[in-house]
Design an enzyme around this catalytic site. Structure first.
Site, PDB file in Angstrom:
ATOM      1  N   GLY A 230       0.770  -1.238   0.000  1.00  0.00           N
ATOM      2  CA  GLY A 230       0.000   0.000   0.000  1.00  0.00           C
ATOM      3  C   GLY A 230       0.801   1.288   0.000  1.00  0.00           C
ATOM      4  N   GLU A 272       4.784  -6.043   3.021  1.00  0.00           N
ATOM      5  CA  GLU A 272       4.598  -6.842   1.797  1.00  0.00           C
ATOM      6  C   GLU A 272       4.492  -5.894   0.617  1.00  0.00           C
ATOM      7  OE1 GLU A 272       1.791 -10.481   3.547  1.00  0.00           O
ATOM      8  OE2 GLU A 272       0.871  -8.771   2.564  1.00  0.00           O
ATOM      9  N   GLY A 274       4.840  -4.265  -2.890  1.00  0.00           N
ATOM     10  CA  GLY A 274       5.078  -4.672  -4.265  1.00  0.00           C
ATOM     11  C   GLY A 274       5.392  -3.439  -5.105  1.00  0.00           C
ATOM     12  N   ARG A 275       4.386  -2.570  -5.194  1.00  0.00           N
ATOM     13  CA  ARG A 275       4.486  -1.373  -6.024  1.00  0.00           C
ATOM     14  C   ARG A 275       5.675  -0.483  -5.640  1.00  0.00           C
ATOM     15  NH1 ARG A 275      -0.156   0.400  -8.258  1.00  0.00           N
ATOM     16  NH2 ARG A 275      -1.259  -0.717  -6.617  1.00  0.00           N
ATOM     17  N   ARG A 310      -3.259  -1.494 -16.531  1.00  0.00           N
ATOM     18  CA  ARG A 310      -3.698  -0.506 -15.541  1.00  0.00           C
ATOM     19  C   ARG A 310      -4.461   0.684 -16.126  1.00  0.00           C
ATOM     20  NH1 ARG A 310      -0.868   2.063 -12.528  1.00  0.00           N
ATOM     21  NH2 ARG A 310      -2.012   1.839 -10.603  1.00  0.00           N
ATOM     22  N   TYR A 314      -8.058   0.759 -14.565  1.00  0.00           N
ATOM     23  CA  TYR A 314      -8.271   1.744 -13.492  1.00  0.00           C
ATOM     24  C   TYR A 314      -8.250   3.181 -13.996  1.00  0.00           C
ATOM     25  CZ  TYR A 314      -6.250  -2.197 -10.789  1.00  0.00           C
ATOM     26  OH  TYR A 314      -5.952  -3.415 -10.250  1.00  0.00           O
ATOM     27  N   CYS A 341      -9.339  -4.594 -29.753  1.00  0.00           N
ATOM     28  CA  CYS A 341     -10.631  -4.153 -30.261  1.00  0.00           C
ATOM     29  C   CYS A 341     -11.506  -3.737 -29.089  1.00  0.00           C
ATOM     30  CB  CYS A 341     -11.289  -5.278 -31.043  1.00  0.00           C
ATOM     31  SG  CYS A 341     -10.231  -5.860 -32.371  1.00  0.00           S
ATOM     32  N   GLU A 342     -11.003  -2.787 -28.339  1.00  0.00           N
ATOM     33  CA  GLU A 342     -11.707  -2.264 -27.177  1.00  0.00           C
ATOM     34  C   GLU A 342     -11.279  -0.817 -27.065  1.00  0.00           C
ATOM     35  OE1 GLU A 342     -12.847  -4.254 -23.392  1.00  0.00           O
ATOM     36  OE2 GLU A 342     -10.765  -4.839 -23.561  1.00  0.00           O
TER      37      GLU A 342
END
Ligand SMILES: *Cc1c(COP(=O)(O)O)cnc(C)c1O
Length: 417
Positions: A230, A272, A274-275, A310, A314, A341-342
């Site tokens: 976080g 923990e 990550g980012r 991402r 998001y 195709c989005e």
């Protein structure tokens, strides 16, 4: 000004060997980040960072972090297998999962990992799956309500599927103790990608108070508190990076104010992240292959959301540098797109950038965590290679790009390929 960790010149020699798109990671930056975190928590003798494997599940990366003294946080069978293959053992592995299959609990228990129970019903489930409750066990906390810092809502644990209530934690500890557990941990992950430096200290305050209460209520030995992930990174040029040393001091102040007076000065702090560890230490590198002008100006890349989800998922901002045009004026308005195709397959919408020419190398920043690993195969798009920029400037292929054979590997298409 966000600066890539590779120059345009370096990139061209890398691309001569490895075609775009690819993810590239910076060993030097990874080691420096790990060292800054460990230095920030040096005051806590039991401190350990369990790198969240899901952020960047590559053995070359995990081995670097292992050398720097980190453990790993796994949440699935394959992540456990990867940790094992990289030489992590026993308490160097945290297993934090939810809706966990029995097979995965069994495997985690066999590895001697620290198991983090997501729910009180998992006590019996784990006992059945693994044959016994391990001596060291962790429970995940969900305080409900909204998680606020200075009256600002950071996230809403009341809507999150994770963890147990305070009362359930008390009951879980008593039941686990009755089943033979001796050393206990508490875990919570209440807000993601936080900036401003207050998240960990505020969370530590909540967790330390509860740990003191739990120890009084249940008499168990609380061995560690896991602040989980976080801690965020500055995705935008105007974002201020977290000062990890100040965050460490903030947690230390809470430790001295709450745990030490409660006679719990031996509690180890775990993280923990990550980012924070990997995010800024990775780039996605692509090439501009098309430009089109309709109602807006579009630049089409040879990478797409399958390589970096991402922005599509998001609406996340990823900074873009056009290699070699670092100092050119950003005087063009573009949507930078992939080929899916989005219509949400856009790395940037209405972004001011230098004039882009076909063949320009486009560097997407801060893709080192939750980048490659969130990739998928929609539209039959293949996953890219991953490269590692070593400290000596050499480049290593740490994952080859997928081929059509990989894509078809789970099908019977004999005669076609
Ligand atoms: C995703 C995750 C992390 C890492 O989160 P970051 O935002 O990358 O720091 C850590 N722990 C658990 C249990 C997670 O699910």
């Amino acid at each position: 000004m966000k600066k890539p960790f590779v120059t345009a010149k370096q990139l061209e020699s890398i691309i001569a060997q490895y075609p775009t798109p690819f993810h590239i990671y910076d060993e030097k930056g990874i080691r420096a980040t790990a060292r800054s975190l460990l230095a920030a928590f040096k005051w806590n003798p039991g401190f350990k960072e369990y790198f969240a494997v899901k952020a960047t599940p590559n053995p070359a990366i995990l081995k670097i972090l292992k050398q720097e003294g980190c453990g790993v946080d796994c949440s699935s069978l394959t992540e456990l297998m990867l940790a094992e293959a990289c030489g992590f053992e026993g308490h160097e592995i945290m297993f934090s999962s939810n809706a966990t299959p029995a097979e995965e609990y069994r495997y985690a228990a066999q590895l001697g990992a620290i198991i983090n129970l997501d729910d009180i019903t998992h006590i019996d489930f784990l006992e059945q799956a693994a044959g016994a409750i391990p001596q060291t066990i962790c429970c995940r906390y969900n305080p409900g309500g909204d998680f606020t810092i200075h009256n600002q809502i950071m996230d809403s644990p009341k809507d999150a599927k994770y963890g147990m209530t305070r009362e359930q934690l008390r009951e879980a500890f008593l039941r686990l103790k009755a089943k033979g557990a001796e050393h206990f941990g508490i875990h919570a992950f209440l807000a993601s990608n936080t900036l401003g430096g207050e998240y960990y200290p505020v969370l530590a305050g909540v967790m330390f108070e509860m740990a003191a209460w739990l120890q009084q209520e249940t008499g168990v030995h609380i061995a560690f508190i896991n602040l989980s992930g976080g801690v965020g990174i500055p995705y935008k040029p105007e974002d201020k990076p977290n000062d990890i040393a100040a965050i460490g001091r903030g947690v230390e102040a809470q430790f001295k104010a709450i745990l030490a007076p409660a006679g719990m000065g031996d509690v180890a702090i775990f993280t923990e992240l990550g980012r924070f560890m990997l995010g800024p230490n990775g780039h996605l590198v692509a090439t501009a292959v098309h430009e089109k002008h309709i109602y807006k100006e579009y630049i089409g890349l040879d990478a797409c959301a399958a390589n970096l989800m991402r922005p599509a998922m998001y609406g996340a901002y990823h900074h873009i540098t056009v290699a070699g045009k670092e100092d050119a004026p950003a005087d063009q308005l573009y949507d930078v797109t992939g080929s899916l195709c989005e219509n949400n397959d856009k790395f940037a919408i209405d972004r001011m950038l230098p004039k882009i020419d076909i063949g320009d190398r486009i560097i997407l920043h801060d893709t080192g965590a939750h980048g490659f690993s969130m990739g998928y195969n929609y539209n039959g798009r293949l996953r890219s290679a991953e490269l590692l920029l070593r400290e000596d400037g050499s480049v290593e292929l740490i994952r080859r790009a997928e081929t059509p054979e990989d894509y078809f590997a789970t099908l019977d298409v004999t005669g076609i390929i």
